[in-house]
Structure formats: C-alpha cells, structure tokens
Design an enzyme around this catalytic site. Sequence first.
Site, PDB file in Angstrom:
ATOM      1  N   ALA A  66       0.867  -1.168   0.000  1.00 56.54           N
ATOM      2  CA  ALA A  66       0.000   0.000   0.000  1.00 56.54           C
ATOM      3  C   ALA A  66       0.911   1.227   0.000  1.00 56.54           C
ATOM      4  CB  ALA A  66      -0.887  -0.017   1.233  1.00 56.54           C
ATOM      5  N   GLU A 134       5.058  -5.009   6.996  1.00 57.97           N
ATOM      6  CA  GLU A 134       4.352  -3.907   7.663  1.00 57.97           C
ATOM      7  C   GLU A 134       4.884  -3.611   9.061  1.00 57.97           C
ATOM      8  OE1 GLU A 134       2.857  -6.188   5.744  1.00 57.97           O
ATOM      9  OE2 GLU A 134       1.069  -5.383   4.772  1.00 57.97           O
TER      10      GLU A 134
HETATM   11  N1  CAA Z   1       4.558   3.080  -1.028  1.00 57.22           N
HETATM   12  C1  CAA Z   1       4.939   4.239  -1.610  1.00 57.22           C
HETATM   13  N2  CAA Z   1       6.068   4.359  -2.326  1.00 57.22           N
HETATM   14  C2  CAA Z   1       6.846   3.282  -2.461  1.00 57.22           C
HETATM   15  C3  CAA Z   1       6.512   2.036  -1.888  1.00 57.22           C
HETATM   16  C4  CAA Z   1       5.299   1.957  -1.140  1.00 57.22           C
HETATM   17  N3  CAA Z   1       4.861   0.826  -0.579  1.00 57.22           N
HETATM   18  N4  CAA Z   1       7.493   1.166  -2.182  1.00 57.22           N
HETATM   19  C5  CAA Z   1       8.388   1.823  -2.916  1.00 57.22           C
HETATM   20  N5  CAA Z   1       8.013   3.102  -3.091  1.00 57.22           N
HETATM   21  C6  CAA Z   1       8.723   4.167  -3.815  1.00 57.22           C
HETATM   22  C7  CAA Z   1       9.920   4.660  -3.036  1.00 57.22           C
HETATM   23  O1  CAA Z   1       9.540   5.616  -2.073  1.00 57.22           O
HETATM   24  C8  CAA Z   1      10.758   5.258  -4.154  1.00 57.22           C
HETATM   25  O2  CAA Z   1      10.230   6.514  -4.488  1.00 57.22           O
HETATM   26  P1  CAA Z   1      11.246   7.763  -4.838  1.00 57.22           P
HETATM   27  O3  CAA Z   1      11.982   7.302  -6.065  1.00 57.22           O
HETATM   28  O4  CAA Z   1      10.317   8.897  -5.095  1.00 57.22           O
HETATM   29  O5  CAA Z   1      12.136   7.915  -3.664  1.00 57.22           O
HETATM   30  C9  CAA Z   1      10.468   4.336  -5.337  1.00 57.22           C
HETATM   31  O6  CAA Z   1       9.251   3.636  -5.013  1.00 57.22           O
HETATM   32  C10 CAA Z   1      11.546   3.287  -5.525  1.00 57.22           C
HETATM   33  O7  CAA Z   1      11.729   2.619  -4.293  1.00 57.22           O
HETATM   34  P2  CAA Z   1      13.176   2.438  -3.588  1.00 57.22           P
HETATM   35  O8  CAA Z   1      14.070   3.573  -3.944  1.00 57.22           O
HETATM   36  O9  CAA Z   1      12.939   2.180  -2.153  1.00 57.22           O
HETATM   37  O10 CAA Z   1      13.664   1.114  -4.362  1.00 57.22           O
HETATM   38  P3  CAA Z   1      14.701   0.042  -3.833  1.00 57.22           P
HETATM   39  O11 CAA Z   1      15.027  -0.802  -5.000  1.00 57.22           O
HETATM   40  O12 CAA Z   1      15.809   0.680  -3.077  1.00 57.22           O
HETATM   41  O13 CAA Z   1      13.866  -0.837  -2.748  1.00 57.22           O
HETATM   42  C11 CAA Z   1      11.927  -2.010  -1.938  1.00 57.22           C
HETATM   43  C12 CAA Z   1      12.760  -1.584  -3.166  1.00 57.22           C
HETATM   44  C13 CAA Z   1      12.740  -2.967  -1.078  1.00 57.22           C
HETATM   45  C14 CAA Z   1      10.675  -2.685  -2.465  1.00 57.22           C
HETATM   46  C15 CAA Z   1      11.578  -0.743  -1.113  1.00 57.22           C
HETATM   47  O14 CAA Z   1      11.024   0.238  -1.996  1.00 57.22           O
HETATM   48  C16 CAA Z   1      10.584  -0.981  -0.015  1.00 57.22           C
HETATM   49  O15 CAA Z   1      10.944  -1.506   1.024  1.00 57.22           O
HETATM   50  N6  CAA Z   1       9.311  -0.552  -0.220  1.00 57.22           N
HETATM   51  C17 CAA Z   1       8.295  -0.611   0.802  1.00 57.22           C
HETATM   52  C18 CAA Z   1       7.790  -2.019   1.019  1.00 57.22           C
HETATM   53  C19 CAA Z   1       6.770  -2.043   2.132  1.00 57.22           C
HETATM   54  O16 CAA Z   1       7.084  -1.743   3.264  1.00 57.22           O
HETATM   55  N7  CAA Z   1       5.532  -2.422   1.801  1.00 57.22           N
HETATM   56  C20 CAA Z   1       4.454  -2.470   2.756  1.00 57.22           C
HETATM   57  C21 CAA Z   1       3.672  -1.198   2.712  1.00 57.22           C
HETATM   58  S1  CAA Z   1       2.502  -1.065   4.013  1.00 57.22           S
HETATM   59  C22 CAA Z   1       1.162  -1.965   3.507  1.00 57.22           C
HETATM   60  O17 CAA Z   1       1.152  -2.579   2.444  1.00 57.22           O
HETATM   61  C23 CAA Z   1      -0.001  -1.907   4.435  1.00 57.22           C
HETATM   62  C24 CAA Z   1      -1.048  -2.940   4.195  1.00 57.22           C
HETATM   63  O18 CAA Z   1      -1.029  -4.030   4.741  1.00 57.22           O
HETATM   64  C25 CAA Z   1      -2.171  -2.643   3.360  1.00 57.22           C
END
Ligand code: CAA
Length: 260
Positions: A66, A134
């Site tokens: 999300a 999460e």
């Molecule tokens: N929400 C919003 N933006 C996100 C995102 C997310 N879940 N995941 C990645 N992005 C964005 C980053 O902020 C980044 O944006 P900018 O270029 O503007 O900075 C872009 O996507 C690229 O991401 P990274 O630079 O972080 O890419 P990476 O290759 O270094 O890492 C990754 C990749 C490991 C997937 C990392 O992006 C990450 O950990 N993302 C979050 C994963 C996460 O925590 N997901 C759970 C979300 S909470 C949820 O889903 C709640 C629920 O139960 C409903």
Amino acid sequence: MSYKNLLVEVADGIAFVKINRPKALNALNRETLLELQQALKELQGKKDAQIIVLTGEGGKAFVAGADIAEMKDMNPTEALAFSRLGHETLGMIENFTKPVIAAVNGYALGGGLEIALSCDFIYVSETAKLGVPEVTLGIFPGFGGTQRLPRLIGKGRAKELIYTGKMIDAQEAYNQGIANKVFPADKLMEEVTQVARTIAQNGPMAVSMAKDAVNAGYDMGAEEGEVIEMTAWGNSFATHDQKEGMGAFLEKRKPQFKGE
Ligand code: CAA
C-alpha cells in the site's frame, strides 16, 4: 478501458490487468484500488475476457505494498476506511466470477502480497521477492494478510513472516505453498498466458461455479461444503455449456462453450 494507474488489455479470452505506477513500485493508493474495482466491473460483462491475469508494470515490482506516502498522515478513521477499501477490492478479486491469476514479476510486499493472495493462485518469477514487512513500519498487514496467509500456509509460518517482516525469494515462496510455480523472469508471462489460455478454453460457467464452490466451502465444515458442491453441480446441468460439453465429447468434436 483506460485508467491512470492500470493498463488493461484483452487478448485471446484473457484480460491482462497491470498495476501501472512503476515510479512508486506500483504501490496501491486509493485511486488505484478504486480503478481496480472499476476494471473488474467492466471485465465482468466482457464475454471476450474469460480470465484475468494480474501483474505489475515496470519489471521491478508486482506491487511493493500500500502507498506509504498516502498512509503516513492518516488518522485511525481514515486508516480504517483505507483498510476497508483494500478489503472490498481484494474481496471483489477473490469472489470475482472469473478466475484471477497473480503473475508476480518482482516485489510483492505488504498489500502487494495481500492482493496476490486474493487471486485464485500465484505464479512467480525467479526474481520475485515476497513478504509482509508492515511491522517494520509500525503497523501490520491490513489488506487481509492476517487472514488469507494463515489459511494458505498455516498459522505458524504466517506468523513467522508477519512478525519478522522478512522478505522471501521465489523458491521459498514455492516451498511454503504461497506460489504454485516459479518461472524464469523472461518466461513468466508466456507460461502464465499458456495456463490462462487453457482455462479460457474450458466451460466458463463450470470454472466459475468451481471457483465459487471452493471459496464458499473453504471455511465451512466438510458436510456443509459438500452440500454447496452438490447444489452447484446440480445447477450446472441447467447450463448450455454442460449440454454442449458432453454433446461435443460424444460427437467427437471440440465444444463451443458460450458461458451460459
Ligand atoms: N509506497 C509508496 N512508495 C513506495 C513504496 C510503497 N509501498 N514502495 C516503494 N516506493 C517508492 C519509493 O519511495 C521510491 O520513491 P522515490 O523514487 O520517489 O524515492 C520508489 O518507489 C523506488 O523505491 P526504492 O528507492 O525504495 O527502491 P529500492 O530498490 O531501493 O527498494 C523495496 C525496493 C525494497 C521494495 C523498497 O522500496 C521498499 O521496502 N518498499 C516498501 C515495502 C513495504 O514496506 N511495503 C508495505 C507497505 S505497508 C502496507 O502494504 C499496508 C497494508 O497491509 C495494506
């Protein structure tokens, strides 16, 4: 069918629905969830789309969760509404009258894994990384992960993934029973398309009724589930497709199913 955050293409009986926010690794914001609901409503009535393949655009992510930027400042009421929107959307996928296959072509994290879990089954590329991270954000899965994951892989394994927040690779997802199959990244869509095509050639009513019977019976006792199956099975004999399928077999020809 054109959307801001989705790409939808229909070919050979298959609707390919791609989440299309690659700059945010296809993170699910409200707008994308609402568009998914709209796409499902439109695909419902489309006879030329017998099956849906859900995947992510951009080559790096299926869905990275999300949208954290959208969620960060939510208050509890807004968070509840967002979780409800997620549940509604994933519920529509789970109960959609046509099968939905998840083609996980990269990160499937948090809401990304949860949306895959609402599909009928999951295929992954060798490069996929899955998890429910999460808790690393101070929350826990809110789009059905605490419910669908334990039902799929068992309570202990689900809790391990949820409490640690750790990512697993494609092979581990297969070993744990999350993914049905693992394919090389450059073969994923070809292999998924082949399976989707096989399903699309079968009686659409029969596939839909089978989906419904499995889903409806899953959380019931065996006897109640058997009643669900018997009732639906009896009703399948009211369809054109049953007469056509059996008639074609006896006449040694290919059936012409109508989905009626
Ligand atoms: N929400 C919003 N933006 C996100 C995102 C997310 N879940 N995941 C990645 N992005 C964005 C980053 O902020 C980044 O944006 P900018 O270029 O503007 O900075 C872009 O996507 C690229 O991401 P990274 O630079 O972080 O890419 P990476 O290759 O270094 O890492 C990754 C990749 C490991 C997937 C990392 O992006 C990450 O950990 N993302 C979050 C994963 C996460 O925590 N997901 C759970 C979300 S909470 C949820 O889903 C709640 C629920 O139960 C409903």
